[in-house]
Design an enzyme around this catalytic site. Structure first.
Site, short mmCIF file in Angstrom:
data_model
loop_
_atom_site.label_atom_id
_atom_site.label_comp_id
_atom_site.label_asym_id
_atom_site.label_seq_id
_atom_site.Cartn_x
_atom_site.Cartn_y
_atom_site.Cartn_z
N HIS A 57 55.09 50.91 82.50
CA HIS A 57 55.83 49.66 82.69
C HIS A 57 56.77 49.78 83.89
CE1 HIS A 57 57.88 45.94 81.19
NE2 HIS A 57 58.88 46.47 81.86
N GLU A 58 57.56 50.83 83.93
CA GLU A 58 58.51 50.98 85.03
C GLU A 58 57.78 51.22 86.35
OE1 GLU A 58 61.36 50.02 84.53
OE2 GLU A 58 61.29 50.05 82.34
N HIS A 78 56.85 47.95 87.89
CA HIS A 78 57.97 47.40 88.66
C HIS A 78 58.07 48.11 90.01
CE1 HIS A 78 59.70 44.67 85.79
NE2 HIS A 78 59.96 45.60 84.90
N HIS A 125 55.57 46.91 92.49
CA HIS A 125 55.96 45.58 92.99
C HIS A 125 56.95 45.74 94.15
CE1 HIS A 125 56.90 41.19 91.51
NE2 HIS A 125 56.24 41.22 92.64
#
Length: 678
Positions: A469-470, A473, A476
């Site tokens: 998940h991190e 990010h 991105h």
């Protein structure tokens, strides 16, 4: 390892080993003064073209960020008293400076003159989007109000800051005010040994015999999930659900009710001053959702689809509990019997899976997955200054051999490090005034158990999902192709769309091919056995509909109290109506959940809690294209990179999503991935 890229790629990485607490405040004071001086100079010069206005001020913002950012990061990952005091001493100064800039009418007029000038037509789409966002944010700060209304807006803002801070203080004080000493170990039957040991340590620290239970979340969850003592579960449930209220063991002592009423009233006034009908509308002015009705219809449709299955899941739980002799299932029994049902149905636990997820295997497998999808590889560097020996520094290398970005990876928990997991930017991608390109650098921070007892760091599958998940990010931030600070990476991305890449990447933790890349037994190297894999995948959606309707309850409640606010509104009555509409578990009358709902009363989620579910729809639908075209389809991966990751906040998220998916998002993939058949 050898690396042919000289460190001059990063001439301004933070010198972490040289940063001292006494350096922080003087540096920030000087940079804030420099920022004020630069604004004054820009306004005095009167040359409001892009280079002399936007780029000149962006350069000051970047300088301030590079000075205070590392101090803030160290405060989160390597805190001591001196650093904490230095960091906190800067916050009022920075808050004042930010408010001052946002309310600067002359500065806003300068940006507007650029928007109205002939140069506007020659700006890139990204530059135009950034400028539009800047003008929007000025107006959402009340910059256009007449002086009396501006003063009212500023006073309301100050009061709201005080109220939300007091709300948090009350919740914390109420949480810490309740403890329970247990001297008979039989009362703790079923509690995991780790939780029991923690309670014994707390008792010893308090100079008491036996065990001391608190309302800290891990303790509460352990008791509610595993303790066989129903009376103890009820006592803790009552204390937990009445925090900071007029009910429960500390009734009235830390009551947030009046604060909540005033917070809602002031938010409504603020929205009205800015020309919005309600705070819901104001909140959505910076989000992907178009209006309150769209959010409400979205949530109610999800509820309609999920509620029948949630009712079925609850019926199954009640039947299972009744078979074990617990026929009258109460709210404080739900967690306990849910865990027993999960164990009976799937015969698998997170602890059982740890040996197959050693940290290095997971990291290398994650790099492999991302490399297959996006055409990049990762190279570790040893010549970069960090804040701890555990911290690693990697470069992200594109398929043409160019270094696109870099990141620090800080995996393990330790003293002085804040809990949780997060991605933050150490440096953003931007085009400097001299034309050179600043490459992005990220911080990726987790809090996993460090290597111990001669074993490597071993992760639970939940922790693997957190890492992915991190890292989503981080991608991105790092794979952006935007050169304008305000829309580079995650900057300028709507709150309800920013979770798309992070939730998207999680999907590869749940595919057989993905799991094969990130798992192998730390001693034998053997792959995760098929029977364990099957059980893990089968348990993925256990009670997923019950979990979904609970999130919808929070989201609808949040939006309704903000969008339907009027004098005399009863917060509890609205919650009761929402629960009647979407919930399957009706809590007892003494439950005062809103009084500790910090996300919306003290955090950034006011009239925005729906964002969790909204972004899940986007991420599930984006992944469904990979299901159709191949989970590791290279062309599809490159398209996601170019349509979503590369674009940052340069265009509206719906336009970006449609560019990738070929249509507006559908809720069906989310329901399917959650095992909901509504």
């Amino acid at each position: 390892m050898s690396n042919n890229n000289p460190l001059i790629d990063y001439p301004d990485l933070p010198p972490f080993s040289a940063i001292k607490p006494e350096h922080v405040l003087p540096a920030v004071e000087q940079l804030v003064a420099d920022g004020r001086a630069r604004i004054q100079a820009v306004l005095a010069a009167g040359n409001f073209d892009y280079a002399h206005l936007v780029q000149a001020l962006d350069e000051e913002d970047d300088r301030l960020g590079k000075a205070f950012g590392p101090a803030g990061h160290l405060n989160a990952v390597a805190q001591d008293d001196a650093l904490r005091n230095a960091y906190n001493s800067c916050l009022p100064l920075l808050s004042e400076y930010g408010t001052e800039v946002g309310q600067n009418a002359a500065l806003c007029a300068a940006f507007q003159s650029l928007r109205d000038s002939d140069e506007w037509g020659s700006l890139s789409e990204a530059q135009q989007k950034d400028l539009e966002n800047t003008l929007r944010d000025f107006r959402l700060s009340g910059v256009d109000l007449p002086d009396d209304k501006k003063a009212e807006y500023m006073a309301n803002s100050k009061r709201l800051s005080e109220l939300t801070s007091k709300f948090s203080d009350n919740v914390l004080d109420a949480t810490q005010a309740w403890t329970k000493q247990v001297t008979d170990e039989a009362e703790l039957d079923g509690l995991p040994e780790s939780a029991k040991a923690g309670a014994a340590d707390r008792a010893a620290a308090d100079g008491k015999d036996g065990w001391v239970l608190t309302l800290d979340a891990p303790v509460f969850i352990a008791v509610m999930s595993h303790c066989k003592n129903a009376d103890l579960r009820k006592e803790m449930y009552t204390a937990w659900t009445t925090k900071a209220s007029d009910q429960g063991p500390n009734a009235g002592e830390f009551d947030n009710a009046a604060l909540m009423d005033e917070i809602l009233a002031l938010r409504h006034k603020q929205a009205g001053l800015l020309g919005f009908a309600n705070y819901g509308e104001k909140s959505l002015a910076t989000k992907m959702a178009r209006d309150v009705q769209e959010v409400t219809v979205f949530l109610e449709d999800l509820a309609k689809r999920a509620k029948p299955q949630a009712e079925q899941e609850l019926a199954e739980l009640k039947a299972f509990a009744a078979e074990q002799g617990a026929e009258d299932l109460q709210p404080w029994d739900i967690g306990f019997w849910s865990e027993r049902l999960r164990e009976a149905r799937y015969s698998i636990s997170e602890e059982e899976l740890r040996p197959w997820f050693p940290a290095d295997t997971v990291i290398n497998g994650m790099f492999g997955i991302v490399g297959k999808l996006f055409g990049i590889k990762f190279e570790k560097r040893e010549d970069v200054d960090t804040w701890h020996d555990d911290v690693r520094f990697y470069e992200l290398v594109d398929d043409d051999g160019s270094v696109r970005a870099a990141f620090y990876l800080d995996m393990y928990a330790r003293t002085g490090k804040r809990g949780g997991a997060w991605m933050d930017d150490a440096r953003i991608r931007r085009r400097r005034p001299d034309g050179s390109l600043q490459t992005p650098v990220a911080y990726l921070t987790c809090n996993f158990a460090p290597p111990a007892g001669g074993k490597p760091g071993l992760l639970t599958h939940d922790e693997v999902v957190t890492l992915f998940h991190e890292f989503g990010h981080g991608l991105h931030h790092m794979l952006t192709e935007q050169d304008v600070s305000g829309i580079s990476g995650i900057n300028g991305v709507a709150w309800d769309a920013v979770e798309l890449p992070s939730q998207f990447l999680e999907n590869w933790c749940w595919t057989e091919e993905g799991i094969a890349l990130i798992s192998s037994h730390y001693e034998t190297g053997e792959p995760l056995p098929k029977d364990k894999l099957d059980k893990m995948l089968a348990a993925k959606n256990f009670q997923s509909a019950m979990q979904m309707v609970r999130q919808i309850e929070f989201s609808l409640f949040d939006m309704r109290i903000h969008a339907e606010y009027q004098d005399g509104l009863s917060i509890q009555e609205v919650l009761d109506e929402v629960r009647e509409q979407v919930s399957v578990i009706q809590p007892p009358a003494f439950n005062r959940f809103p009084n500790s709902f910090g996300h919306i009363f003290a955090g950034g989620y006011a009239a925005g809690y729906y964002s969790y579910k909204w972004a899940e729809v986007l991420s599930s639908d984006a992944f469904s294209r990979f299901e159709e075209e191949g989970e590791f389809n290279e062309a599809t991966g490159r398209e996601f990179r170019s349509a979503i990751l590369a674009m940052g906040g340069s265009r509206e998220p719906m336009d970006l999503f449609k560019a990738f998916r070929g249509r507006e998002p559908s809720v069906e993939p989310l329901l399917r991935h959650c095992g909901i058949n509504g």
